[in-house]
Scaffold this motif. Structure first.
Motif, PDB file in Angstrom:
ATOM      1  N   ALA A   1       0.820  -1.158   0.091  1.00  0.00           N
ATOM      2  CA  ALA A   1       0.111  -0.052  -0.024  1.00  0.00           C
ATOM      3  C   ALA A   1       0.803   1.244   0.066  1.00  0.00           C
ATOM      4  O   ALA A   1       0.540   1.952  -0.761  1.00  0.00           O
ATOM      5  CB  ALA A   1      -0.904   0.072   1.135  1.00  0.00           C
TER       6      ALA A   1
ATOM      7  N   ARG B   1      -8.550  -6.185  -2.944  1.00  0.00           N
ATOM      8  CA  ARG B   1      -7.685  -5.287  -3.301  1.00  0.00           C
ATOM      9  C   ARG B   1      -7.803  -5.187  -5.070  1.00  0.00           C
ATOM     10  O   ARG B   1      -7.591  -4.102  -5.247  1.00  0.00           O
ATOM     11  CB  ARG B   1      -6.366  -5.631  -2.763  1.00  0.00           C
ATOM     12  CG  ARG B   1      -6.082  -5.818  -1.404  1.00  0.00           C
ATOM     13  CD  ARG B   1      -5.703  -4.628  -0.650  1.00  0.00           C
ATOM     14  NE  ARG B   1      -6.705  -3.449  -0.481  1.00  0.00           N
ATOM     15  CZ  ARG B   1      -6.318  -2.289  -0.254  1.00  0.00           C
ATOM     16  NH1 ARG B   1      -4.976  -1.993  -0.248  1.00  0.00           N
ATOM     17  NH2 ARG B   1      -7.195  -1.286   0.003  1.00  0.00           N
TER      18      ARG B   1
ATOM     19  N   ASN C   1      -9.512   1.564  -9.705  1.00  0.00           N
ATOM     20  CA  ASN C   1      -8.725   3.098  -9.640  1.00  0.00           C
ATOM     21  C   ASN C   1      -7.796   2.819 -10.870  1.00  0.00           C
ATOM     22  O   ASN C   1      -6.870   3.792 -10.666  1.00  0.00           O
ATOM     23  CB  ASN C   1      -8.067   3.056  -8.475  1.00  0.00           C
ATOM     24  CG  ASN C   1      -8.893   3.356  -7.277  1.00  0.00           C
ATOM     25  OD1 ASN C   1      -9.973   3.695  -7.285  1.00  0.00           O
ATOM     26  ND2 ASN C   1      -8.329   2.987  -5.999  1.00  0.00           N
TER      27      ASN C   1
ATOM     28  N   SER D   1     -18.669   4.339   1.378  1.00  0.00           N
ATOM     29  CA  SER D   1     -17.598   5.075   0.642  1.00  0.00           C
ATOM     30  C   SER D   1     -16.597   5.768   1.397  1.00  0.00           C
ATOM     31  O   SER D   1     -15.714   5.994   0.877  1.00  0.00           O
ATOM     32  CB  SER D   1     -18.251   5.600  -0.577  1.00  0.00           C
ATOM     33  OG  SER D   1     -18.997   6.736  -0.309  1.00  0.00           O
TER      34      SER D   1
END
Lengths: 423, 297
Positions: free
Chosen positions: A70, A89, A96, A422
């Motif tokens: 990360a 993930r 993303n 979120s």
């Protein structure tokens, strides 16, 4: 002086040759311990042998790899690719745009049907499944079973009946170990996932993973109750609930092979065979110990019985051709066969030669895996970290240590409501 | 002339000011700002949005956080009292024995072991195995030898496991306290004590009316140091129970929120709470220190 010049020339040459070699590097980060690490090294060497221009740099991060990765990602400095078991993930990275979409770059058709789907996010291919594990297995002391004329049960009720019989015969049916350092509780989460998959079915399982049903839903409660039927019964589990909480998952199955055996059955994934064999030398696979599939629970449920799997997906953080080439190589028959030859574990490639599974128990597991049509991935690895590796695991520990189920589920639900939102 | 002086002043002070601003002030301010943003690993930007006080609400209402705050309070009280008291008693009592050096060395050794190492050692000390198996942990082996059932020391909540962890902390830090107290004790002029003895004071009176008052500054420093240490407690809990079974402390929760759950906002809020808890103790310490400096000057 002449010697010195020659020495200088040699240095120059090395510098020169180092810079002039085709400078395509692939960095890969993994977290496997020594034995798997060595097997992976062999795969890497085989790849470099076939692609002389590419150098693969292996980085081993044994502890706290999620935190490490990360940080590297946040700094814009991730490895080119990494095999990892965190499917949640993968979804996040894909959404993303942090990992490469492999559609059109890699053909996943050689991957087993039970495993291929786990690489997809929103219908697009991002991950390639490597080095699978089947979790829905019960390991048992075959010699003792034969002596006592116990038969591997084919339903949950039969498994409970067998457990009662073992207790009546003065034995202890189960060895359970939930301790695993920072990840303590995960073996229990596997139990609950397997039960959930069987008692509630794959559709509810998916809803549960997506938090479309709350943790207080009757089906989740029932899964915990089924698990509690075994783990909370001091007669069923060697050492009782406290024994289950304090025993390390890797040491736990050894209770099956003491003289006399202190337990007869142990539910765990295929990888546990390595632990069993190194801690109890001289056991013969298929004779001293064997496996049976974790039995179905709901007798009215549709065949076939779903299997729960674990393992790693490979995600690419870079799009360079040599990176994609290496990713392709990892799922190839050749690479997967190196893995099984070195470790005696399972392969994710359909074309794997079954004769390579010289161990009859592994062969049995391979047949279960390659025949499976309905499979689900480890739920705790797909949920947000705060639930999957947080409140779910600690909830299991709370439950086994005697906290009332309602309170356990409400606590997990509270963290889930927060983690799935979120913000 | 004045100009040159100012230039020189900045040359000397500048690097220190820069380091403090860059490595302390800036991160602290950023952490405070970040605590008002949501989850995600980015400091700011697309995945982190302003969420107002919700991280702060979490810190003071979430049951696990409340347990962590309660445990930190328990740690602070029990750990500080035990280390300071034991350290002081050992320093004073061992001063009177011949084998002082040997015993003090042994008691001081744990301070030289890393916290993680000590935690691993004590994990073995508390190890639990089912009744049928030979116990590998010292404590449970003793329990069984005395005819009792083995106990899951790190599992029995809420008191046994937390106290078992605190004992590890005390084991590590008592030696440190003892050494500091011992130095202070030995610097008390012998003639004062002699004079008291001549006047007929007994040992308790000497301890209460002479030794303790003279050692008060040292006790204050050691106590505040221990409080700062214990508020930050992390390693022991993280290695031995990972905060399971209601043993969570503030710092272990902060680590989890940050590195396991990727909720940087919440981790920042917890970090700031920790900072605010420690700050008053530090201020007290510094004030006391400067006052003493003035006295000396």
């Amino acid at each position: 002086m002449k010697r010195f010049l020659r020495f200088l020339a040699a240095i120059n040459f090395t510098i020169f040759s180092a810079t002039s070699a085709p400078a395509s590097e692939v960095t890969v980060m993994h977290g496997w311990p020594a034995q798997q690490g060595a097997a992976f090294e062999k795969i890497v060497r085989a790849f470099m042998h076939e692609h002389p221009g590419v150098e693969v740099i292996v980085e081993v991060v044994g502890r706290d790899r999620p935190a490490f990765l990360a940080t590297r990602l946040a700094a814009g400095n991730p490895p080119d690719l990494t095999p990892h078991p965190w499917l949640g993930r993968q979804t996040e990275w894909a959404q993303n745009n942090q990992i490469v979409c492999l559609d059109g770059l890699v053909d996943p058709s050689e991957l087993l049907d039970a495993l291929r789907p786990f690489g997809y996010v929103d219908g697009k291919l991002y991950g390639l499944f490597v080095f699978p594990n089947i979790k829905s297995l019960v390991w048992y002391n075959k010699g003792q079973f034969a002596r006592k004329r116990y038969r591997p049960p084919v339903s949950w009720d039969a498994m409970i009946a067998l457990s009662d019989k073992i207790v009546a015969d003065g034995g202890t049916p189960w060895a359970i170990g939930l301790e695993s350092g920072a990840a303590s509780g995960w073996p229990g989460s596997d139990w609950i996932e397997d039960i959930m998959l069987r008692a509630a079915g794959p559709q509810l399982y998916d809803k549960w993973v997506q938090h479309e049903i709350p943790w207080t839903h009757p089906s989740v409660r029932r899964a915990f109750q089924y698990f509690g039927q075994i783990v909370l019964n001091p007669d069923y589990v060697f050492g009782g609930p406290t024994g289950a909480l304090t025993t390390n998952f890797g040491d736990s199955p050894s209770a099956l092979f003491t003289q006399p055996p202190r337990a007869l059955m142990h539910r765990q994934a295929t990888f546990i065979q390595g632990f069993i064999r190194t801690q109890n030398r001289g056991l013969v696979a298929g004779k001293d110990y064997d496996i049976f599939p974790f039995p179905p629970i709901d007798p009215s449920a549709v065949e076939p019985v779903p299997i729960l799997v674990g393992g790693d997906v490979v995600n690419c953080f870079a799009r360079r051709p040599e990176v994609i080439e290496f990713a392709k190589f990892l799922i190839s028959k050749e690479a997967q066969e190196i893995w099984i030859k070195e470790l005696g574990e399972l392969s994710s490639n359909k074309r794997t030669n079954p004769a390579l599974f010289t161990n009859p128990v592994t062969r049995k597991a391979w047949d279960i895996l390659s025949d499976a049509t309905i499979s689900r991935y480890d739920a705790s690895d797909m949920m947000p970290g705060a639930v999957g590796t947080g409140s779910f695991w600690s909830g299991v520990l709370d439950f086994v240590s005697g906290i009332p189920l309602n309170r356990v589920l409400e606590k997990i639900e509270e963290s889930a409501q927060d983690a799935y939102s979120s913000n | 002339m004045i100009h040159t002086q100012r230039w020189i002043v900045w040359l000397f002070v500048g690097p220190a000011v820069f380091l403090i601003l860059f490595f302390l002030t800036y991160p602290t301010l950023m952490t405070i700002v970040r605590s008002f943003y949501g989850k995600g690993t980015q400091i700011f930007g697309s995945t982190a949005t302003l969420v107002g006080l919700s991280n702060w609400k979490f810190v003071f209402t979430n049951p696990t956080m409340l347990a962590a705050l309660r445990n930190n309070a328990l740690w602070t009280i029990v750990f500080t009292i035990c280390t300071v008291t034991c350290g002081l008693l050992l320093a004073v009592l061992l001063d009177r024995v011949r084998y002082e050096k040997v015993v003090k060395s042994i008691i001081f050794i744990p301070a030289a072991i890393s916290m993680v190492g000590a935690a691993v050692i004590w994990k073995f000390v508390y190890a639990y195995r089912p009744v049928d198996l030979p116990q590998i942990g010292v404590v449970n082996a003793l329990m069984v030898a005395c005819g009792k059932e083995p106990v899951g020391w790190l599992i029995e909540r809420p008191w046994i496991n937390n106290l078992a962890l605190i004992v590890v902390g005390i084991w590590i830090w008592t030696g440190f306290c003892m050494v500091i107290f011992s130095a202070a004790y030995k610097s008390i002029p012998e003639d004062i004590i002699e004079a008291a003895r001549t006047d007929g004071a007994n040992e308790w009176q000497i301890f209460g009316k002479i030794t303790l008052p003279l050692m008060t500054p040292t006790i204050a420093v050691v106590t505040t140091t221990m409080i700062v240490q214990v508020l930050k407690i992390f390693d022991i809990v993280f290695v031995m129970t990972h905060g399971a079974y209601d043993t969570e402390v503030i710092a272990s929760r902060m680590y989890k929120e940050m590195f396991s759950f990727y909720n940087y906002g919440r981790a920042s809020a917890i970090a700031v709470v920790l900072l605010f808890l420690i700050a008053p103790v530090m201020i007290f310490n510094i004030r006391r220190f400067t006052r003493q400096e003035e006295k000396c000057a």
